[in-house]
Design a protein around this motif. Sequence first.
Motif, short mmCIF file in Angstrom:
data_model
loop_
_atom_site.label_atom_id
_atom_site.label_comp_id
_atom_site.label_asym_id
_atom_site.label_seq_id
_atom_site.Cartn_x
_atom_site.Cartn_y
_atom_site.Cartn_z
N UNK A 184 0.83 -1.21 0.00
CA UNK A 184 0.00 0.00 0.00
C UNK A 184 0.87 1.26 0.00
N UNK A 185 1.93 1.26 0.79
CA UNK A 185 2.83 2.41 0.84
C UNK A 185 3.56 2.60 -0.49
N UNK A 186 3.94 1.49 -1.12
CA UNK A 186 4.60 1.58 -2.44
C UNK A 186 3.68 2.25 -3.45
N UNK A 187 2.42 1.81 -3.48
CA UNK A 187 1.45 2.39 -4.42
C UNK A 187 1.32 3.89 -4.19
N UNK A 188 1.27 4.31 -2.91
CA UNK A 188 1.13 5.74 -2.63
C UNK A 188 2.38 6.52 -3.04
N UNK A 192 3.92 10.01 -6.17
CA UNK A 192 4.50 11.29 -5.78
C UNK A 192 5.63 11.71 -6.73
N UNK A 193 5.83 13.01 -6.85
CA UNK A 193 6.89 13.53 -7.71
C UNK A 193 8.26 13.18 -7.13
N UNK A 194 9.15 12.72 -7.97
CA UNK A 194 10.49 12.32 -7.55
C UNK A 194 10.65 10.82 -7.45
N UNK A 195 9.51 10.10 -7.39
CA UNK A 195 9.58 8.64 -7.22
C UNK A 195 10.24 7.96 -8.42
N UNK A 196 9.99 8.48 -9.62
CA UNK A 196 10.54 7.86 -10.83
C UNK A 196 12.06 7.88 -10.81
N UNK A 197 12.64 8.98 -10.33
CA UNK A 197 14.10 9.08 -10.26
C UNK A 197 14.66 8.01 -9.31
N UNK A 198 13.98 7.82 -8.18
CA UNK A 198 14.42 6.79 -7.24
C UNK A 198 14.27 5.40 -7.82
N UNK A 199 13.21 5.19 -8.58
CA UNK A 199 12.98 3.89 -9.20
C UNK A 199 14.07 3.57 -10.22
N UNK A 200 14.48 4.57 -10.98
CA UNK A 200 15.56 4.37 -11.95
C UNK A 200 16.87 4.01 -11.23
N UNK A 201 17.14 4.72 -10.15
CA UNK A 201 18.35 4.45 -9.37
C UNK A 201 18.36 3.02 -8.85
#
Length: 450
Positions: A184-188, A192-201
């Motif tokens: 549930x926390x992952x989905x939320x 949010x803005x900035x999450x994509x950058x963390x996902x790429x990392x």
Amino acid sequence: MSTPRGQFSSRIGFVMAATGSAVGLGNIWGFPTQTASNGGAAFVLVYLVLAFLLAYPALMAELVIGRHSRSNVVSALGDISKNNGVRKIGVGVGFCGVIVASLILSFYTIVAGWMLAYLTESATTIVGFSSASEWLTTQGETRNLIFGGIFAVLTMSIIGGGVEGGIEKWSSRLMPILIALLLALIVYVMTQKGATEGLKQYLLPDLGQISDPKLIISALGQAFFSLSLGVGTMLVYGSYLSKDESLPRLGAIVTVVDIGIAFTAGLLIIPAIYVAQHNGVQIYSEQGNLIAGPDLIFQVLPSLFSSMGAIGPAVSLAFFALMSIAAVTSSISMLEVPVSLAVEKTQASRTKATAIIGTIILAISTIIIFNFEALFGLVIKVTTEFSQPLLGIALCLFAGWVLRRDYLLAELKNGHPNIENTLFWKIWPAYVRIFCPALILLTFYHSVVA
């Protein structure tokens, strides 16, 4: 023996308990930040390989000895040898495991108490008790004593219920809740803005770093420690397993589930860190390293929750509930190590043994709290950096060299009659004798001596 030994009533009960032991606080924040600091997905790839090259064989060593002996860690290591000298060494290693597990739980109780305090703070913020919220998030001896005590009582109440009625019952309830909260926390966070950058990392590998010795050693250490190996917890859990279960299959399931949850935690923590950066929170230390450990949990992420506005306290509540559950499922396995010894070696009931040992460990936690600067880091270093690797080597050596090969085969045939014809039997006995101890020793040397 004062009471009959307990036993897990089902395969899923054991898997939930063993996975709960492995998935603790360090696993949830340690694996993701190790990944981010060591090449992102390159670290994940190396970790996945080493988890099965190192952690799985070591896990099997504990499970085999545990189920073969049907006893606590001291008796298990002492009874598998007919040589008096080796028997004494086994008893000594077993007592060391009991002591180390107790010391780990003593500092773990303090950290888990912090999680409960922040969980409570999220609730008081929602209802508007600002003064209570400030006290709950301010480091202090009184707060640490109260919430450490609450956590200790919670752990003792579960262990006092026994194997099926305590460990299995609550692990089977808490682990699904932990996974649900995590997802549930992952989905939320992903919205949010900035999450994509963390996902790429986290997911895009820098393949050039795969051969980096630092990355390999870090992945090796994480693979070993993530499965809660080295202090006898898995040995004791193995002793409660039915003879009808296949140990290689169960060990593989626990390893895969643990790796899966650790990886999934990275899908929460790393994007959350970069969401925090997008919201103006500092995520790098002065040395340029990604903030990890307690500073991540108690500074970066609370700052992120504060920046989320009205939804922040609710997200904070869910996150610290997740961390508190992870703490409980690990703490019960650590307390079971000394309690199983006391129950089987004395006339004390499980309830009495749990109360006495739990109180002694809480007393050690209290001493650490009142001497925090001098003792907290020292206890962590002595137990996790020095003792766990050396005990892990000893357990592998006892499984590979001390336990007779015919006994080893007979134990593995329980639940897996054709084990002799499998690749596991052709590789594992020699592997756990030589390669597993050597790899653990390499990790120990690099992390402590080099």
